[in-house]
Design an enzyme around this catalytic site. Structure first.
Site, PDB file in Angstrom:
ATOM      1  N   LEU A  29      50.006  26.416  53.269  1.00 44.38           N
ATOM      2  CA  LEU A  29      50.520  27.638  52.650  1.00 44.38           C
ATOM      3  C   LEU A  29      51.188  27.347  51.312  1.00 44.38           C
ATOM      4  CD1 LEU A  29      52.134  29.357  55.780  1.00 44.38           C
ATOM      5  CD2 LEU A  29      49.788  29.559  54.937  1.00 44.38           C
ATOM      6  N   ASP A  55      63.087  15.432  50.453  1.00 45.53           N
ATOM      7  CA  ASP A  55      63.349  15.639  51.881  1.00 45.53           C
ATOM      8  C   ASP A  55      64.355  16.779  51.978  1.00 45.53           C
ATOM      9  OD1 ASP A  55      64.219  15.613  54.499  1.00 45.53           O
ATOM     10  OD2 ASP A  55      64.717  13.473  54.542  1.00 45.53           O
ATOM     11  N   TYR A  98      61.296  25.944  67.536  1.00 53.09           N
ATOM     12  CA  TYR A  98      60.566  26.517  66.416  1.00 53.09           C
ATOM     13  C   TYR A  98      60.922  27.988  66.222  1.00 53.09           C
ATOM     14  CZ  TYR A  98      56.584  27.725  63.431  1.00 53.09           C
ATOM     15  OH  TYR A  98      55.797  28.158  62.400  1.00 53.09           O
ATOM     16  N   THR A 138      45.584  26.030  58.429  1.00 48.60           N
ATOM     17  CA  THR A 138      46.340  24.976  57.753  1.00 48.60           C
ATOM     18  C   THR A 138      45.914  23.618  58.315  1.00 48.60           C
ATOM     19  OG1 THR A 138      48.118  25.068  59.382  1.00 48.60           O
ATOM     20  CG2 THR A 138      48.307  26.533  57.457  1.00 48.60           C
TER      21      THR A 138
END
Length: 259
Positions: free
Chosen positions: A17, A57, A165, A200
């Site tokens: 994405l 990061d 998640y 993806t």
């Protein structure tokens, strides 16, 4: 917002994405800095679009600070931030082993890792980018910048094993409005996209029968989303100055089953 000539930062911009977004922004006259840990892929995308790669990061304050400093030195203060950096795992809250009956709970370090990358990492980039935008003069329409964050359809109907998640992506949905309100007096808009199942690199690694089954579960169109379709919505959220404080599902009308 008129995009041509502006600078942007896209986290997770080396693939999926984020890559599609970086490419579409660049095609519309935006200079893009890519924040990612994958140096080889990130540098290749940056070279292709005339942008800048920064090894970043998002869980590390110093790394994010260095990334913004490098991006701004190369292309100026960004007026656009798109947060696509993220990851996931699949672990039940507590479960019994089918092999020997032993019981284990979700390893808390694994839960914290997902929260740190997806939620805290996103907010870290929001806060630091917004602080930079505040130093800019407003444009003709009064805007100083726009921020687009990536949540997930799992924020609203997460499946079994997606506690970490879903919690991380639900947090992104929940912070959208208050952050937009924090920044409203300075002309910075904040929105979020909740993608469904997209084509993806992560999904491409799944076996074909799994991908076929998932695609069949999507009401219409019965296929995975194309990253270019995600990027198109990012572009609209940037261009349309009345788009603010909103989270939008982009999922072909799928509603996730429990598993």
């Amino acid at each position: 917002m008129e995009l041509k000539g502006l600078a942007a930062v896209v986290t997770g911009g080396a693939s999926g994405l984020g890559e599609a977004t970086a490419r579409l922004l660049a095609a519309n006259g935006v200079t893009v800095a890519i924040f990612d840990l994958n140096r080889a892929a990130g540098e290749a995308v940056a070279a292709a679009i005339g942008g800048t790669f920064c090894a970043v990061d998002v869980t590390d304050d110093a790394s994010v600070d260095a990334g913004f400093a490098a991006a701004r030195a190369a292309q100026g203060q960004e007026r656009i931030l798109v947060n696509c950096a993220g990851t996931g795992n699949a672990i039940k809250t507590a479960a019994r082993s089918r092999k020997d009956g032993t019981i284990r709970h979700f390893p808390l370090a694994d839960f914290d890792r997902i929260i740190q990358i997806n939620l805290v990492g996103t907010f870290r980039c929001i806060a630091k980018s917004a602080a930079g935008m505040l130093a800019l003069d407003p444009m003709a329409d009064g805007e100083r910048g726009v921020i687009v964050n990536t949540a997930s359809a799992a924020a609203q109907d997460g499946q079994a094993g997606q506690a970490a998640y879903s919690a991380s992506k639900g947090g992104i949905v929940s912070l959208t409005l208050p952050v937009a309100r924090d920044l409203m007096d300075d002309g910075i808009r904040v929105n979020a996209i909740l993608p469904g199942i997209f084509n993806t690199p992560l999904m491409n690694a799944a076996p074909d029968p799994v991908k076929d089954s998932l695609a069949a579960s999507i009401p219409f169109p019965k296929r995975f989303g194309d990253p270019a379709e995600y990027a198109s919505l990012v572009l609209e959220m940037c261009r349309n100055s009345y788009f603010n404080g909103e989270h939008v599902r982009l999922d072909g009308a799928i509603r996730m089953a429990p598993r």
